[in-house]
Design an enzyme around this catalytic site. Structure first.
Site, PDB file in Angstrom:
ATOM      1  N   LYS A 151       0.816  -1.214   0.000  1.00  0.00           N
ATOM      2  CA  LYS A 151       0.000   0.000   0.000  1.00  0.00           C
ATOM      3  C   LYS A 151       0.862   1.283   0.000  1.00  0.00           C
ATOM      4  O   LYS A 151       2.086   1.207   0.192  1.00  0.00           O
ATOM      5  CB  LYS A 151      -0.934  -0.038   1.223  1.00  0.00           C
ATOM      6  CG  LYS A 151      -2.097  -1.037   1.085  1.00  0.00           C
ATOM      7  CD  LYS A 151      -2.943  -1.046   2.371  1.00  0.00           C
ATOM      8  CE  LYS A 151      -4.305  -1.669   2.184  1.00  0.00           C
ATOM      9  NZ  LYS A 151      -5.095  -1.636   3.460  1.00  0.00           N
TER      10      LYS A 151
ATOM     11  N   TYR B   8     -12.739  -2.131  -2.384  1.00  0.00           N
ATOM     12  CA  TYR B   8     -13.269  -2.182  -1.021  1.00  0.00           C
ATOM     13  C   TYR B   8     -14.798  -2.153  -0.998  1.00  0.00           C
ATOM     14  O   TYR B   8     -15.387  -1.767   0.020  1.00  0.00           O
ATOM     15  CB  TYR B   8     -12.685  -1.040  -0.187  1.00  0.00           C
ATOM     16  CG  TYR B   8     -11.286  -1.341   0.323  1.00  0.00           C
ATOM     17  CD1 TYR B   8     -11.026  -2.536   1.015  1.00  0.00           C
ATOM     18  CD2 TYR B   8     -10.234  -0.453   0.139  1.00  0.00           C
ATOM     19  CE1 TYR B   8      -9.754  -2.829   1.490  1.00  0.00           C
ATOM     20  CE2 TYR B   8      -8.957  -0.742   0.615  1.00  0.00           C
ATOM     21  CZ  TYR B   8      -8.729  -1.926   1.292  1.00  0.00           C
ATOM     22  OH  TYR B   8      -7.472  -2.223   1.773  1.00  0.00           O
TER      23      TYR B   8
ATOM     24  N   PHE C 294     -15.278   3.849   7.909  1.00  0.00           N
ATOM     25  CA  PHE C 294     -13.926   4.048   7.388  1.00  0.00           C
ATOM     26  C   PHE C 294     -13.845   3.948   5.865  1.00  0.00           C
ATOM     27  O   PHE C 294     -12.758   4.077   5.293  1.00  0.00           O
ATOM     28  CB  PHE C 294     -12.943   3.051   8.035  1.00  0.00           C
ATOM     29  CG  PHE C 294     -13.241   1.594   7.767  1.00  0.00           C
ATOM     30  CD1 PHE C 294     -12.809   0.980   6.596  1.00  0.00           C
ATOM     31  CD2 PHE C 294     -13.948   0.835   8.697  1.00  0.00           C
ATOM     32  CE1 PHE C 294     -13.070  -0.363   6.344  1.00  0.00           C
ATOM     33  CE2 PHE C 294     -14.213  -0.517   8.452  1.00  0.00           C
ATOM     34  CZ  PHE C 294     -13.777  -1.114   7.278  1.00  0.00           C
TER      35      PHE C 294
ATOM     36  N   ARG D 265      -2.064 -14.087   4.848  1.00  0.00           N
ATOM     37  CA  ARG D 265      -2.736 -13.328   5.915  1.00  0.00           C
ATOM     38  C   ARG D 265      -1.985 -13.478   7.242  1.00  0.00           C
ATOM     39  O   ARG D 265      -1.890 -12.532   8.018  1.00  0.00           O
ATOM     40  CB  ARG D 265      -4.191 -13.808   6.082  1.00  0.00           C
ATOM     41  CG  ARG D 265      -5.066 -13.609   4.862  1.00  0.00           C
ATOM     42  CD  ARG D 265      -5.702 -12.261   4.775  1.00  0.00           C
ATOM     43  NE  ARG D 265      -6.580 -11.939   5.878  1.00  0.00           N
ATOM     44  CZ  ARG D 265      -7.284 -10.802   5.936  1.00  0.00           C
ATOM     45  NH1 ARG D 265      -7.194  -9.907   4.951  1.00  0.00           N
ATOM     46  NH2 ARG D 265      -8.057 -10.550   6.962  1.00  0.00           N
TER      47      ARG D 265
ATOM     48  N   THR E 118      -5.060  -6.452  11.455  1.00  0.00           N
ATOM     49  CA  THR E 118      -5.306  -5.331  10.542  1.00  0.00           C
ATOM     50  C   THR E 118      -4.395  -4.120  10.787  1.00  0.00           C
ATOM     51  O   THR E 118      -3.882  -3.540   9.834  1.00  0.00           O
ATOM     52  CB  THR E 118      -6.784  -4.916  10.579  1.00  0.00           C
ATOM     53  OG1 THR E 118      -7.567  -6.031  10.149  1.00  0.00           O
ATOM     54  CG2 THR E 118      -7.060  -3.738   9.655  1.00  0.00           C
TER      55      THR E 118
ATOM     56  N   ASN F  20      -1.841   0.659   7.083  1.00  0.00           N
ATOM     57  CA  ASN F  20      -1.433  -0.690   7.498  1.00  0.00           C
ATOM     58  C   ASN F  20      -0.641  -1.468   6.452  1.00  0.00           C
ATOM     59  O   ASN F  20      -0.658  -2.694   6.450  1.00  0.00           O
ATOM     60  CB  ASN F  20      -2.639  -1.478   7.985  1.00  0.00           C
ATOM     61  CG  ASN F  20      -3.678  -1.659   6.903  1.00  0.00           C
ATOM     62  OD1 ASN F  20      -3.553  -1.089   5.819  1.00  0.00           O
ATOM     63  ND2 ASN F  20      -4.681  -2.454   7.170  1.00  0.00           N
TER      64      ASN F  20
ATOM     65  N   HIS G 298      -2.286  -5.128   1.736  1.00  0.00           N
ATOM     66  CA  HIS G 298      -3.578  -5.807   1.580  1.00  0.00           C
ATOM     67  C   HIS G 298      -3.339  -7.241   1.123  1.00  0.00           C
ATOM     68  O   HIS G 298      -2.450  -7.492   0.324  1.00  0.00           O
ATOM     69  CB  HIS G 298      -4.438  -5.108   0.514  1.00  0.00           C
ATOM     70  CG  HIS G 298      -5.615  -5.945   0.091  1.00  0.00           C
ATOM     71  ND1 HIS G 298      -6.779  -5.984   0.819  1.00  0.00           N
ATOM     72  CD2 HIS G 298      -5.770  -6.832  -0.932  1.00  0.00           C
ATOM     73  CE1 HIS G 298      -7.618  -6.841   0.235  1.00  0.00           C
ATOM     74  NE2 HIS G 298      -7.028  -7.372  -0.819  1.00  0.00           N
TER      75      HIS G 298
ATOM     76  N   GLU H  19     -10.715  -9.841  -6.744  1.00  0.00           N
ATOM     77  CA  GLU H  19      -9.677  -8.806  -6.677  1.00  0.00           C
ATOM     78  C   GLU H  19      -8.632  -8.978  -7.781  1.00  0.00           C
ATOM     79  O   GLU H  19      -8.196  -7.996  -8.388  1.00  0.00           O
ATOM     80  CB  GLU H  19      -9.011  -8.839  -5.298  1.00  0.00           C
ATOM     81  CG  GLU H  19      -9.963  -8.383  -4.198  1.00  0.00           C
ATOM     82  CD  GLU H  19      -9.442  -8.672  -2.790  1.00  0.00           C
ATOM     83  OE1 GLU H  19      -8.292  -9.131  -2.656  1.00  0.00           O
ATOM     84  OE2 GLU H  19     -10.201  -8.437  -1.831  1.00  0.00           O
TER      85      GLU H  19
END
Ligand code: IDP
Ligand code: MG
Length: 153
Positions: free
Chosen positions: A10, A50, A58, A86, A92, A113, A116, A127
């Site tokens: 990100k 998203y 958010f 993950r 998160t 963060n 993704h 995605e």
């Protein structure tokens, strides 16, 4: 089962010069990179990415964040790669993620963060389709794959 997952390094991770160290976590684990590109995600694409979070408090913030600066988008492929990635990412936000995870080691923010990763085979399919054409995914073998993914049968 062989799976694919969509990973995004990100904007904050790119700005903080962390691309290489984050990719190294995945390579060290034996996960295969089958596609990768730098891009600035347009706002409309961030909204699609998203979409499951639309309406949450958010949502507008995370859309702004994801589309704010260039990112590195990747597809990883391996046995059970969705869950493995993950786990490598951690919880998160960095203020809660365990040390040893990407978010736990490199972040302390409650808003940014670093990374993704898809959370299920269905979201991975959705995605990956947002960012890559099927012919952009490279199919290849690692010569040591039996040692990395093998079982002691
Ligand atoms: P995940 O990235 O760990 O799967 P999700 O709950 O799916 O987390 O949320 C998607 C993204 O939305 C997060 O990675 C984060 O960037 C952002 N986000 C989630 N919850 C919050 C929040 O409470 N405040 C600000 N941003 C959030
Ligand atoms: Mg999620």
């Amino acid at each position: 089962m062989i799976e694919r997952t969509l990973i995004i390094i990100k904007p904050d991770a790119v700005q903080r010069h962390l691309i290489g160290r984050i990719i190294t976590r995945f390579e060290d684990k034996g996960l295969q990179i089958v596609a990768a590109k730098m891009m600035k995600i347009p706002e409309q694409l961030a909204r699609k990415h998203y979409a499951v979070h639309e309406g949450k408090p958010f949502f507008e913030g995370v859309v702004r964040y994801l589309s704010s600066c260039p990112v590195l988008v990747m597809v990883l492929q391996a046995d059970s790669v969705i869950g493995i990635a993950r786990k490598l990412m951690g919880k998160t936000f960095g203020n809660e993620a365990e040390p040893g995870t990407i978010r736990g080691d490199f972040g302390a923010s409650r808003g940014f963060n670093l990374i993704h990763g898809s959370d299920s085979p269905e979201s991975a399919d959705y995605e990956i389709g947002l960012y890559f054409r099927p012919d952009e995914l490279c199919d290849y073998d690692f010569p040591d794959a039996d040692w990395i993914y093998g079982q002691n049968e």
